[in-house]
Write an enzyme that holds these catalytic residues in place. Structure first.
Site, short mmCIF file in Angstrom:
data_model
loop_
_atom_site.label_atom_id
_atom_site.label_comp_id
_atom_site.label_asym_id
_atom_site.label_seq_id
_atom_site.Cartn_x
_atom_site.Cartn_y
_atom_site.Cartn_z
N TYR A 132 5.20 -10.35 6.15
CA TYR A 132 6.01 -10.63 4.97
C TYR A 132 7.44 -10.16 5.27
O TYR A 132 7.66 -9.33 6.15
CB TYR A 132 5.44 -9.95 3.72
CG TYR A 132 5.36 -8.44 3.78
CD1 TYR A 132 6.38 -7.64 3.27
CD2 TYR A 132 4.27 -7.80 4.36
CE1 TYR A 132 6.32 -6.24 3.33
CE2 TYR A 132 4.20 -6.41 4.43
CZ TYR A 132 5.22 -5.65 3.91
OH TYR A 132 5.15 -4.29 3.98
N ARG B 164 -0.05 6.27 10.64
CA ARG B 164 -0.85 5.42 9.77
C ARG B 164 -1.59 4.37 10.59
O ARG B 164 -1.00 3.71 11.45
CB ARG B 164 0.06 4.71 8.78
CG ARG B 164 -0.69 3.94 7.69
CD ARG B 164 0.29 3.15 6.84
NE ARG B 164 -0.25 2.82 5.53
CZ ARG B 164 0.09 1.72 4.86
NH1 ARG B 164 0.96 0.87 5.37
NH2 ARG B 164 -0.42 1.48 3.69
N HIS C 97 -4.45 4.30 -1.28
CA HIS C 97 -4.90 3.50 -2.42
C HIS C 97 -6.44 3.53 -2.57
O HIS C 97 -7.06 2.50 -2.86
CB HIS C 97 -4.40 2.06 -2.30
CG HIS C 97 -2.95 1.96 -1.89
ND1 HIS C 97 -2.02 2.94 -2.18
CD2 HIS C 97 -2.27 1.02 -1.20
CE1 HIS C 97 -0.84 2.58 -1.68
NE2 HIS C 97 -0.96 1.44 -1.07
N ASP D 185 4.35 3.66 -4.63
CA ASP D 185 4.20 2.46 -3.79
C ASP D 185 5.44 1.55 -3.86
O ASP D 185 5.39 0.41 -3.41
CB ASP D 185 2.94 1.67 -4.15
CG ASP D 185 2.63 0.57 -3.15
OD1 ASP D 185 2.81 0.81 -1.94
OD2 ASP D 185 2.24 -0.54 -3.56
O1 LIG Z 1 2.43 -0.68 0.01
C1 LIG Z 1 1.31 -0.59 0.45
O2 LIG Z 1 0.89 0.51 0.77
C2 LIG Z 1 0.48 -1.73 0.61
C3 LIG Z 1 0.81 -2.88 1.24
C4 LIG Z 1 1.84 -3.01 2.28
C5 LIG Z 1 1.59 -2.14 3.44
O3 LIG Z 1 0.84 -1.21 3.38
C6 LIG Z 1 2.26 -2.43 4.72
O4 LIG Z 1 2.99 -3.41 4.83
O5 LIG Z 1 2.07 -1.64 5.66
C7 LIG Z 1 0.01 -4.04 0.87
O6 LIG Z 1 -1.13 -3.86 0.39
O7 LIG Z 1 0.52 -5.17 1.02
#
Ligand SMILES: O=C(O)/C=C(\CC(=O)C(=O)O)C(=O)O
Length: 298
Positions: free
Chosen positions: A47, A122, A178, A251
Site C-alpha cells: 500500500y 517485528r 492487535h 495505530d
Molecule cells: O497498523 C497496523 O499495525 C496494521 C496494519 C499495517 C501494518 O502493520 C504494516 O504495514 O506493517 C494493517 O493491518 O494493515
C-alpha cells in the site's frame, strides 16, 4: 507530498477525547509514513499511504494527551528503517521504535538501530502485507538481538495454532500486535480469545496489545463499527486478567482503513471501557510500555 494514488486513511480533525490519559502515557503502537520524497516506499510495498510524518504524529500525541510514542516500522517501508529512525531522532527522547530488518542483519547494524532508539524487531505474518515470513531465519535472529530487546509479532487468529511452535521457541519477550486479530464478535469466551489465553498462560513474558477496535470490530469485517461494543465486551476481561502484560496504542495513521477511518478521539475513549480502573490504566499506558521501551526510567 500526496498524490491521487496515495491514500490517507486517518481522520483530518480527530475529536478531543473525554478520557484524560495519566501523566507519562505511552501510545505504544503508531507509524510514520515518509515523507516519501526523503524516505521512498519499499518496492515490495502493498500500500502507498499519503505522507504522515513526525510533526503530524507528535501533534496528535499532544492533542490526545499522551507523552510518548512507540513507532512501529510499517511494511510499506520494508526493511529500510530510516523514516522511523528520523521520527525518533526528532522526538526529543519521547519516541522509541520497533524495527523491521532482514534476518541476516549484522550485529553492528543492530547496534546502530539500538543507538537510534529501536528496542524490538517485528515479524509480520499477514500475507496481504508481506511476501514471505521465514520462521527459521526469524528465530535465528531472535537469538542474537541486542540485550533487553523483544520480538513483536503480527498475525491473524487463523494461523495461531500453526505458529505456536515458532512462538514457543522465541527466546526473548514477545508482544502480539492487535491481540493476534481475534474475531471479537465471538465474545470473550470465543475460540479465538481462548486460544490467545492459552498462549498467554504458556509463558509469562508474552504481552498483548488490546488495540485496533476499528479493525477488529469494523463494519466491513462484519462488526458493529464505532463505538465498537463487541470489542469492548470481548477485550475488557483480557485486560483485567493480564494487567501487567497489556500495551495500548492508537495505530495512527491507521493504514488500510480508508473505508472506515476512525476518529482518534473515539479510539482513546475506548481505554476506560477496556481498563475501567485507574490502576489498570496506569499499567496499560505507563508501567508496561515503560518497562519494555524505556526500562532505564521504569
Ligand atoms: O497498523 C497496523 O499495525 C496494521 C496494519 C499495517 C501494518 O502493520 C504494516 O504495514 O506493517 C494493517 O493491518 O494493515
Amino acid at each position: 507530498m500526496s498524490s491521487p494514488d496515495r491514500t490517507a486513511s486517518w481522520h483530518a480533525s480527530p475529536s478531543k477525547p473525554h478520557f484524560v490519559p495519566p501523566p507519562g502515557a505511552v501510545d505504544a503502537h503508531c507509524h510514520v509514513f515518509g515523507p516519501a520524497e526523503r524516505f521512498p516506499f519499499s518496492p515490495q510495498a502493498k500500500y502507498h499511504p499519503a505522507d504522515a510524518g513526525p510533526e503530524a504524529l507528535f501533534a496528535l500525541r499532544d492533542h490526545l494527551g499522551f507523552s510518548r510514542n512507540v513507532i512501529v516500522q510499517a511494511s510499506c517501508h520494508g526493511t529500510d528503517n530510516s523514516a522511523t529512525l528520523d521520527a525518533i531522532a526528532r522526538s526529543d527522547g519521547k519516541a522509541r521504535g520497533v524495527a523491521v530488518v532482514d534476518p541476516d542483519i549484522s550485529g553492528d547494524e543492530l547496534a546502530a538501530l539500538h543507538a537510534g532508539g529501536m528496542r524490538a524487531v517485528r515479524f509480520n505474518f499477514l500475507k496481504r502485507l508481506v511476501d514471505n515470513a521465514p520462521r527459521d531465519r526469524f528465530l535465528a535472529l531472535s537469538r542474537r538481538l541486542p540485550a533487553h530487546w523483544h520480538v513483536v509479532i503480527y498475525f491473524e487468529a487463523d494461523i495461531l495454532a500453526e505458529l505456536r511452535p515458532f512462538i514457543d521457541a522465541i527466546p526473548v519477550p514477545v508482544v502480539i500486535d492487535h491481540l493476534g486479530r481475534p474475531n471479537v464478535s465471538q465474545g470473550p469466551e470465543g475460540a479465538d480469545l481462548r486460544a490467545l489465553r492459552n498462549l498467554l498462560d504458556s509463558r509469562e513474558d508474552i504481552h498483548i496489545k488490546p488495540t485496533c477496535p476499528d479493525r477488529l470490530d469494523a463494519i466491513k469485517a462484519g462488526g458493529g463499527g464505532d463505538p465498537w461494543d463487541a470489542f469492548a465486551r470481548a477485550v475488557a476481561p483480557l485486560v483485567a486478567d493480564y494487567p501487567d502484560r497489556c500495551l495500548w496504542g492508537t495505530d495512527w495513521p491507521h493504514p488500510n482503513m480508508a473505508d472506515e477511518i476512525p476518529d482518534d478521539g473515539h479510539i482513546v475513549d475506548m481505554i476506560p471501557r477496556i481498563a475501567p480502573t485507574a490502576e489498570l490504566r496506569q499499567k496499560l499506558l505507563v508501567a508496561n510500555p515503560m518497562r519494555l521501551y524505556w526500562p532505564e526510567h521504569a
